[in-house]
Scaffold this active site. Structure first.
Site, PDB file in Angstrom:
ATOM      1  N   THR A 154     -16.399  17.470  36.417  1.00  0.00           N
ATOM      2  CA  THR A 154     -15.851  18.326  35.033  1.00  0.00           C
ATOM      3  C   THR A 154     -16.312  19.947  35.111  1.00  0.00           C
ATOM      4  O   THR A 154     -16.548  20.502  35.606  1.00  0.00           O
ATOM      5  CB  THR A 154     -17.034  17.904  33.745  1.00  0.00           C
ATOM      6  OG1 THR A 154     -17.322  16.372  33.156  1.00  0.00           O
ATOM      7  CG2 THR A 154     -16.654  18.835  32.310  1.00  0.00           C
ATOM      8  N   GLU A 156     -18.364   9.776  31.329  1.00  0.00           N
ATOM      9  CA  GLU A 156     -17.704   8.814  32.145  1.00  0.00           C
ATOM     10  C   GLU A 156     -16.195   8.431  31.607  1.00  0.00           C
ATOM     11  O   GLU A 156     -15.834   7.133  31.222  1.00  0.00           O
ATOM     12  CB  GLU A 156     -18.441   7.760  32.036  1.00  0.00           C
ATOM     13  CG  GLU A 156     -19.662   7.446  32.698  1.00  0.00           C
ATOM     14  CD  GLU A 156     -20.071   8.005  34.120  1.00  0.00           C
ATOM     15  OE1 GLU A 156     -18.970   7.095  34.997  1.00  0.00           O
ATOM     16  OE2 GLU A 156     -20.857   7.937  34.701  1.00  0.00           O
TER      17      GLU A 156
HETATM   18  C1  LIG Z   1     -24.149  14.750  28.164  1.00  0.00           C
HETATM   19  C2  LIG Z   1     -23.644  15.083  28.933  1.00  0.00           C
HETATM   20  C3  LIG Z   1     -23.522  14.874  30.682  1.00  0.00           C
HETATM   21  C4  LIG Z   1     -22.346  14.511  31.209  1.00  0.00           C
HETATM   22  N1  LIG Z   1     -22.540  14.065  32.909  1.00  0.00           N
HETATM   23  C5  LIG Z   1     -21.390  14.657  33.646  1.00  0.00           C
HETATM   24  C6  LIG Z   1     -21.942  14.905  35.094  1.00  0.00           C
HETATM   25  O1  LIG Z   1     -22.772  14.622  35.249  1.00  0.00           O
HETATM   26  N2  LIG Z   1     -20.438  14.940  36.084  1.00  0.00           N
HETATM   27  C7  LIG Z   1     -19.473  15.986  35.105  1.00  0.00           C
HETATM   28  O2  LIG Z   1     -18.552  16.450  36.084  1.00  0.00           O
HETATM   29  N3  LIG Z   1     -19.436  15.568  33.962  1.00  0.00           N
HETATM   30  C8  LIG Z   1     -20.851  15.479  32.970  1.00  0.00           C
HETATM   31  N4  LIG Z   1     -19.725  15.217  31.923  1.00  0.00           N
HETATM   32  C9  LIG Z   1     -18.445  16.224  31.365  1.00  0.00           C
HETATM   33  C10 LIG Z   1     -17.903  14.876  30.508  1.00  0.00           C
HETATM   34  O3  LIG Z   1     -17.605  13.762  31.449  1.00  0.00           O
HETATM   35  C11 LIG Z   1     -16.429  15.119  29.670  1.00  0.00           C
HETATM   36  O4  LIG Z   1     -17.222  15.291  29.217  1.00  0.00           O
HETATM   37  C12 LIG Z   1     -15.754  13.662  29.592  1.00  0.00           C
HETATM   38  O5  LIG Z   1     -15.188  13.317  30.784  1.00  0.00           O
HETATM   39  C13 LIG Z   1     -14.703  14.472  27.960  1.00  0.00           C
HETATM   40  O6  LIG Z   1     -14.059  15.723  28.754  1.00  0.00           O
HETATM   41  P1  LIG Z   1     -13.768  17.127  27.877  1.00  0.00           P
HETATM   42  O7  LIG Z   1     -15.512  17.003  27.531  1.00  0.00           O
HETATM   43  O8  LIG Z   1     -13.192  17.846  28.203  1.00  0.00           O
HETATM   44  O9  LIG Z   1     -13.322  16.641  26.797  1.00  0.00           O
HETATM   45  P2  LIG Z   1     -11.520  16.900  25.923  1.00  0.00           P
HETATM   46  O10 LIG Z   1     -10.661  16.068  27.479  1.00  0.00           O
HETATM   47  O11 LIG Z   1     -11.989  18.314  26.146  1.00  0.00           O
HETATM   48  O12 LIG Z   1     -11.449  16.494  24.987  1.00  0.00           O
HETATM   49  C14 LIG Z   1     -11.489  16.587  23.654  1.00  0.00           C
HETATM   50  C15 LIG Z   1     -10.994  16.177  22.496  1.00  0.00           C
HETATM   51  O13 LIG Z   1      -9.219  16.058  22.621  1.00  0.00           O
HETATM   52  C16 LIG Z   1      -9.349  14.764  22.850  1.00  0.00           C
HETATM   53  N5  LIG Z   1      -7.370  14.584  23.682  1.00  0.00           N
HETATM   54  C17 LIG Z   1      -7.904  14.590  25.101  1.00  0.00           C
HETATM   55  N6  LIG Z   1      -6.804  14.767  25.505  1.00  0.00           N
HETATM   56  C18 LIG Z   1      -5.904  13.961  25.112  1.00  0.00           C
HETATM   57  C19 LIG Z   1      -4.529  12.919  25.289  1.00  0.00           C
HETATM   58  N7  LIG Z   1      -4.268  12.952  26.084  1.00  0.00           N
HETATM   59  N8  LIG Z   1      -3.958  12.202  24.144  1.00  0.00           N
HETATM   60  C20 LIG Z   1      -5.641  12.175  22.683  1.00  0.00           C
HETATM   61  N9  LIG Z   1      -6.439  12.634  22.657  1.00  0.00           N
HETATM   62  C21 LIG Z   1      -7.134  14.100  23.877  1.00  0.00           C
HETATM   63  C22 LIG Z   1     -10.406  13.187  23.942  1.00  0.00           C
HETATM   64  O14 LIG Z   1     -10.119  12.205  23.077  1.00  0.00           O
HETATM   65  C23 LIG Z   1     -11.612  14.288  22.868  1.00  0.00           C
HETATM   66  O15 LIG Z   1     -11.709  14.170  21.635  1.00  0.00           O
HETATM   67  C24 LIG Z   1     -21.182  14.879  31.210  1.00  0.00           C
HETATM   68  C25 LIG Z   1     -21.063  15.022  29.657  1.00  0.00           C
HETATM   69  C26 LIG Z   1     -22.198  14.598  28.402  1.00  0.00           C
HETATM   70  C27 LIG Z   1     -22.210  15.332  27.323  1.00  0.00           C
END
Ligand SMILES: Cc1cc2nc3c(=O)[nH]c(=O)nc-3n(C[C@H](O)[C@H](O)[C@H](O)COP(=O)(O)OP(=O)(O)OC[C@H]3O[C@@H](n4cnc5c(N)ncnc54)[C@H](O)[C@@H]3O)c2cc1C
Length: 671
Positions: free
Chosen positions: A141, A437
């Site tokens: 991420t 995940e």
């Molecule tokens: C406690 C915690 C631990 C984590 N640990 C790790 C780690 O160890 N390593 C790592 O790499 N990452 C890690 N992460 C990151 C995590 O994997 C990401 O937060 C997750 O994949 C979601 O991505 P985002 O936050 O960018 O959400 P976004 O993709 O920005 O999503 C935001 C919103 O937009 C919506 N959305 C996005 N695209 C679409 C679409 N095409 N259609 C409809 N809706 C959409 C989603 O459903 C969501 O509601 C961690 C996150 C947390 C909270």
């Protein structure tokens, strides 16, 4: 010594809870978990109380606990010792998800990524990972990209026999990686690989980021922490990392299926970018599967704490007088709010873990075949099915889990809000399972995409786990309820899934014909259609597998109680689709819905006499549960007061300031 009332409820049960536990969890699993718990109880670092620790304190405690577990040699590889792995995972997850995150991010996320994408040249590193000589983090991420992994912006450029890492913008800075802030010596990092001026797409790399002696970061790497977070996540080192011309050796490239020759040529055996991406991100499926169990544990905690407390808590009664008050568990409304999550805790466990139908076992078989390099059409079908089911079950289970903790907290009234109930903390602990995940709504799209891909072969669908074969024939509409609510629910689910598949598919075709491109089509079919399709398919599979498990249980009393549990789980889930069932024409008129609700109320009432023993069969040891409201002795008020008394006649330092202030106010008013 337990309170008489809770024992009265225990005696209502028609079965022996220890026998049920052994059947559902497996005797060996129960024994192994008890061994881990006994070890933890004997070690002061695992001591429990209700203090809220600062970020720094919590990180240190997690570190010390992690060290102990590593020293004990308890951490096993799931592929070589699944039983011990499951026992440790479950105990740690229930004890503190922060401690388990530290272990699993290293072994099962970072380590699994190196193993699945690396080759012979990473063998030495794999040994160090297994030996815990290094600490790993998984950096996919970025500030600007999470779900859309293909577009991460960090670059790895081949230059003079080395790889040069850069974050070209703020959005490209890596973030959220657990273990990264202070501990990681190595990371798996995902970046766009540029060779000879061409972007070859997203690749995984393993690099060393810190000196293991000084813990100073290497040149061109800046690492920091992301600040405070709720619940156990305060103890997890979610960090950010920025690259500025960091140079790493070529061996950093995890080169299964692709490589760069010493003279700078990119070579690959992948047939397409999507094949490469599915290999490089395949490890995420492992985590996704484990997260289904987080949903199960959340339902377990919620129902254990709230149901035990609902017996201790007495409010109102048929007549005046405190002695006539009844336990709040007696109220059908309270039962309706809590028992479905009790049934979910048991059914999700059976679906995910219980022998024969367990998803974990099927998944492990699949991963082992992938690891030995098998390539066959059947395995590729297996892969799709595993992916469809894990991408559906993770959202279904984690949503239920977080929802259950919210409901349990409200069902425990004001005392449920106390930190010592653990309900709000557990809710915070479990909250991000809905996001990491694979954000739940995002991964449901993967389930629906796979299902939609089957439309053309309806009549010939034959998947290795048989979760989609029912789609071959058109299911019939509702005619009448029978005496078997689970079969009735499964019939309704089959209709629902089939119908949602057809309507989603025809909607997609209509949109395509109207000139929409595939991106627009995919977006426009989600609401009410593809999302519901994925959920219906997943819930059908869960209920179907649990039903098969119950059919095979030999002990009549256990079979009887499990049947009650499954009746409730099936009807509870089905009720949520009532509107869609009517809209899709499964039934018309009020009869179907009225009777569904009547059967649901009956299923709740049937579980009532069994509820306390069912809780005992799933509840973690009191030491692990650590809830003043949910202890197995049922003495919630004693435990609450024991904690309250710790704060008797406290006089914080600022009380002097308060006294002076009041004095000043009174003097100025007299003037
Ligand atoms: C406690 C915690 C631990 C984590 N640990 C790790 C780690 O160890 N390593 C790592 O790499 N990452 C890690 N992460 C990151 C995590 O994997 C990401 O937060 C997750 O994949 C979601 O991505 P985002 O936050 O960018 O959400 P976004 O993709 O920005 O999503 C935001 C919103 O937009 C919506 N959305 C996005 N695209 C679409 C679409 N095409 N259609 C409809 N809706 C959409 C989603 O459903 C969501 O509601 C961690 C996150 C947390 C909270």
């Amino acid at each position: 010594m337990s309170a008489p009332l809770i024992d009265k409820y225990r005696k209502m049960a028609s079965f022996d809870w220890k026998k049920l536990k052994a059947v559902v969890e497996g005797e060996e699993h129960v024994r192994l978990k008890a061994e881990v718990v006994a070890k933890m109880k004997s070690e002061p670092i695992f001591h429990r109380d209700y203090r809220v620790l600062s970020r720094e304190e919590q990180r240190e405690v997690v570190h010390q606990r992690w060290k102990k577990i590593v020293e004990w040699g308890l951490f096993k590889d799931p592929y070589s010792d699944l039983e011990n792995f499951k026992a440790l995972t479950e105990t740690l997850e229930a004890y503190d998800q922060g401690t388990s995150a530290r272990l699993f991010l290293h072994g099962n996320v970072f380590g699994a990524a190196v193993k699945s994408m690396g080759t012979e040249r990473h063998k030495e590193l794999v040994e160090k990972i297994e030996n815990n000589e290094i600490v790993g983090a998984f950096c996919l991420t970025e500030i600007g990209h999470g779900s859309n992994t293909a577009e991460v912006q960090t670059t790895a450029t081949f230059d003079d026999g080395q790889l040069v890492f850069n974050c070209p913008s703020i959005g490209a800075i890596k973030c959220w990686a657990g273990n990264l802030s202070h501990s990681a010596t190595h990371v798996v990092v995902y970046a766009q690989l540029h060779v000879g001026g061409k972007n070859e797409g997203l690749h995984g790399f393993v690099i060393q980021v810190r000196c293991p002696k000084t813990f100073q970061t290497f040149p061109g790497i800046t690492i920091g922490d992301m600040g405070s977070k709720p619940g156990c996540w305060q103890g997890v080192e979610n960090g950010w990392m920025e690259f500025k011309n960091h140079r790493a050796p070529l061996s950093a490239l995890l080169n299964k299926g692709c490589d760069i020759t010493p003279d700078g040529k990119y070579v690959t055996s992948f047939k397409s970018a999507s094949e490469k991406q599915s290999v490089s991100l395949g490890t995420l499926s492992v985590g996704r599967l484990g997260i289904i169990a987080k949903g199960m544990m959340a339902c377990t905690f919620a129902s254990t704490i709230a149901i035990r407390y609902s017996v201790a808590r007495r409010q109102f009664g048929p007549e005046k007088g405190a002695e006539n008050e009844i336990p709040v568990l007696e109220y059908p409304l309270q039962q309706y709010r809590l028992f479905p999550y009790l049934s979910a805790a048991i059914c999700i466990r059976i679906f995910q873990k219980t022998k024969c139908y367990r998803f974990v076992e099927k998944f492990t078989e699949y991963m082992m075949r992938v690891m030995v390099g098998e390539k066959s059409e059947e395995l590729s079908e297996f892969s799709k099915e595993v992916h469809a089911l894990s991408s559906g079950a993770k959202p279904v289970a984690t949503w239920l889990g977080v929802e259950s903790l919210g409901e349990a907290r409200k069902a425990c009234g004001g005392h449920g809000f106390l930190h010592m109930s653990r309900l709000n903390t557990l809710r915070d602990d479990n909250d991000p399972s809905q996001t990491f995940e694979g954000e739940n709504f995002m991964i449901l799209q993967q389930t629906s995409n796979i299902l939609l891909g089957k439309v053309a072969s309806i009549g010939l669908i034959n998947t290795p786990m048989s979760t989609m074969t029912f789609l071959n024939s058109k299911p019939s509409k509702f005619s009448s309820w029978t005496s078997d609510p689970v079969n009735d629910a499964l019939s309704a689910y089959r209709y629902l899934t089939y119908h949602l598949l057809q309507t989603t598919s025809s909607e997609a075709n209509k949109l395509k014909q109207s000139g929409k491109n595939s991106f627009e089509v995919r977006n426009e079919i989600q609401v009410h259609r593809a999302v519901n399709l994925s959920i219906a398919y997943t819930e059908h599979t869960m209920i179907d597998w649990v039903q098969k498990f119950v059919e095979d249980v030999e002990d009549v009393t256990l079979k009887g109680v499990l049947q009650k549990v499954l009746n409730l789980f099936s009807l509870f889930l089905l009720e949520r689709h009532l509107a869609t069932l009517y809209i899709t024409g499964y039934a018309s008129g009020g009869k179907f819905g009225e009777e569904l609700r009547e059967k649901l109320r009956k299923a709740v009432a049937d579980v009532k006499p069994e509820s306390m023993a069912l809780v005992d069969s799933i509840a973690p040891d009191d030491f692990i549960l650590n809830s003043a409201l949910g202890a197995s002795d049922g003495k919630a008020y004693d435990h609450i007061m024991e904690e309250f008394r710790k704060y008797t006649n406290e006089q914080p330092r600022w009380v002097c300031d308060l006294a002076q202030f009041l004095q000043k106010r009174s003097q100025s008013s007299k003037l």
